[in-house]
Design an enzyme around this catalytic site. Structure first.
Site, mmCIF file in Angstrom:
data_model
loop_
_atom_site.group_PDB
_atom_site.id
_atom_site.type_symbol
_atom_site.label_atom_id
_atom_site.label_comp_id
_atom_site.label_asym_id
_atom_site.label_seq_id
_atom_site.Cartn_x
_atom_site.Cartn_y
_atom_site.Cartn_z
ATOM 1 N N GLU A 31 -7.098 2.020 -2.407
ATOM 2 C CA GLU A 31 -6.350 1.225 -3.043
ATOM 3 C C GLU A 31 -6.849 0.681 -4.257
ATOM 4 O O GLU A 31 -7.946 1.114 -4.635
ATOM 5 C CB GLU A 31 -6.411 -0.136 -2.071
ATOM 6 C CG GLU A 31 -7.658 -0.513 -1.177
ATOM 7 C CD GLU A 31 -7.387 -1.449 -0.196
ATOM 8 O OE1 GLU A 31 -7.579 -2.615 -0.186
ATOM 9 O OE2 GLU A 31 -7.200 -1.085 0.990
ATOM 10 N N ARG A 45 -8.229 -7.000 -9.790
ATOM 11 C CA ARG A 45 -9.255 -8.427 -10.190
ATOM 12 C C ARG A 45 -10.468 -7.986 -10.493
ATOM 13 O O ARG A 45 -10.963 -6.872 -10.377
ATOM 14 C CB ARG A 45 -9.432 -9.424 -8.832
ATOM 15 C CG ARG A 45 -10.051 -8.646 -7.701
ATOM 16 C CD ARG A 45 -10.342 -9.321 -6.484
ATOM 17 N NE ARG A 45 -11.228 -8.708 -5.723
ATOM 18 C CZ ARG A 45 -10.630 -7.615 -4.733
ATOM 19 N NH1 ARG A 45 -9.571 -7.396 -4.514
ATOM 20 N NH2 ARG A 45 -11.757 -7.254 -3.805
ATOM 21 N N LYS A 54 0.739 -1.168 0.073
ATOM 22 C CA LYS A 54 -0.073 0.093 -0.146
ATOM 23 C C LYS A 54 0.904 1.132 0.066
ATOM 24 O O LYS A 54 0.561 2.371 -0.580
ATOM 25 C CB LYS A 54 -0.826 0.086 1.138
ATOM 26 C CG LYS A 54 -1.812 -1.340 1.150
ATOM 27 C CD LYS A 54 -2.504 -1.430 0.004
ATOM 28 C CE LYS A 54 -3.127 -2.872 0.151
ATOM 29 N NZ LYS A 54 -3.789 -3.395 -1.390
#
Ligand code: MV4
Length: 452
Positions: A295, A299, A123
């Site tokens: 973030e 996917r 992150k």
């Protein structure tokens, strides 16, 4: 498959289970691509096994022995001669090592490259990349915290409340909100311990805590030629302990102007890492409509269906075509309808959402105008206790938010599931909640929501 459509892959192995495995099988069939299901012994009677062209058992019920077991998956790819693998969401979907191993074995991983996955996995690195790209982020420590003393100095600078986050984290684990200096030492130590236990990495960083934010995420798609487009937003503020329960598009908080700005920021974010697949940029949005990068999910997500319904676009098809090297159109997509998704979990909403696995004895799923259901369950199906408890997603689509809520309420009233407890009563009550109907909610909404 129509005669002129080009086959991207010959056979796709789906390294997942449940509704998402079925979702991928459906699109593959439309594209004329053969499918291989993999399953654990607990899932031998699952619909994805029945609907795929081939199925391979990959191990015992526990995820570590089956859906997370890379050698077993590689063996299944080899014996079935699959030329691509779709990871779905969860399990190995954001595992860079798995993507790398697939590549080394000549199997195309349907998703971003291992480097792209890695660049968003840490992150702090992701945040640094976003700052360089000119994407707004929450002010904070910038890098890892080296000591409690350093944490105190930075917190004083950015002013309380602050939040400590694990750099290897995401989704809420290892997070601590700190309201005043007297709490910081304990919070720092527990955040580090939790991060180490959860991620084998105790690195933590600090941010200004944004109070009562909305969680609004932007769907993006990018191809290997550097084109990125944004495709509407999803409001995912209705969450309980970092588990989303309801998602919708467009966000009731959105304006045309904000959508243009967040869309442009999301495109910059994806372009900064040369992103080539479908993905999502998560933002926190405060009450003044300031937005901050949180973030990136590299996917396909559970809630992708609401985007599909408002843009009339098959995101799984796009993901497969991008992986096969096809260029995307490059035009941005804007919501033309309103869609709401309710997650139906085998959980008891009257008893702290406790999991309720077991046999579905009676099942009637709703239908009719404006209703889509993505689900792998059937009457007689036994929900195994080993995996997550989501058993269906119901999506209502209409021209306006009010009509989508009315359609959802009507459909929920038709839904019959017996044998296990489900979240259907929760969604019925939510659809009647005054603040929800007004679009007046933040990520704090469920903290105070009480079941009647
Ligand atoms: C935050 C925040 C407030 N301020 N960061 C939660 C999950 C992880 N992705 C980040 N999260 C948050 N980060 C700052 N600087 C509040 C949350 C948060 C949250 C975010 C989205 C949806 C639900 C949430 C519930 C609690 C906290």
């Amino acid at each position: 498959m129509t005669k002129d459509s080009k086959k991207s892959f010959n056979k796709i192995l789906i390294a997942n289970r449940g509704e998402i495995a079925l979702r991928v099988i459906r699109t593959c069939r439309e594209m004329g691509i053969k499918t291989v299901a993999v399953y654990s012994t607990a899932d031998k009677d699952s619909l994805h096994v029945k609907f795929a062209d081939e199925a391979v058992c990959i191990g015992r019920p526990s995820s570590a022995d089956s859906y997370l077991n890379i050698p077993h998956l590689m063996a299944a790819m080899e014996i079935t001669n699959a030329d691509a693998v779709h990871p779905g969401y969860g399990f190995l979907a954001e595992n860079a090592k798995f993507a790398e191993i697939c590549g080394e074995h000549g199997v195309k991983f349907i998703g971003p490259t291992p480097d792209q996955i890695r660049s968003m996995g840490d992150k702090i690195t992701a945040k640094e990349t976003m700052i360089k790209a000119g994407v707004p982020v929450v002010p904070g420590s910038g890098g890892l915290l080296g000591s409690v003393e350093e944490a105190k100095v930075i917190a004083k600078e950015i002013t309380y409340p602050v939040i400590l986050k694990a750099t290897a984290g995401g989704g809420g684990k290892g997070m601590r909100v700190v309201w005043q200096e007297s709490e910081i030492e304990k919070a720092y130590n527990t955040a580090k311990a939790e991060a180490l236990a959860s991620f084998k990495n105790d690195g933590v960083y600090m941010e200004k805590f944004v109070e009562e934010p909305r969680h609004i995420e932007i769907q993006v798609a990018g191809d290997r030629y550097g084109t990125v487009c944004h495709m509407s937003e999803r409001d995912c503020s209705i969450q309980r302990r970092h588990q989303k329960l309801v998602e919708e598009s467009p966000s009731p908080f959105m304006t045309d102007e904000l959508r243009e700005r967040m869309g442009a920021a999301a495109v910059k974010a994806a372009q900064a890492i040369g992103y080539e697949s479908v993905g999502t940029i998560e933002f926190l949005v405060d009450k003044h409509r300031n937005f901050y990068f949180m973030e990136m999910n590299t996917r396909i997500q559970v809630e992708h269906c609401v985007t599909e319904e408002v843009t009339n676009f098959d995101l799984i098809k796009e993901q497969i075509k991008i992986a096969a090297g096809e260029p995307i159109s490059g035009k941005h997509y804007f919501p033309e309808m309103h869609a709401i998704e309710c997650r139906i979990n085998a959980e008891d909403p009257f008893n702290d959402f406790r999991p309720s696995p077991g046999k579905i004895t009676v099942l009637h799923q709703p239908g009719g105008h404006g209703i889509r259901i993505d689900s792998h369950v059937y009457a007689g199906y036994v929900i195994p206790p080993y995996y997550d408890s989501m058993i269906a997603k119901i999506i209502a689509v209409a021209r306006t938010r009010k009509e989508a809520i009315d359609t959802m309420s009507r459909a929920l009233s038709e839904y019959v599931i017996e044998g296990v407890k489900t979240t259907i009563p929760f969604h019925q009550q939510l659809m009647r909640n005054e603040d929800f109907i007004k679009g007046n909610f933040t990520t704090k909404f469920l903290d105070t929501f009480k079941m009647q």
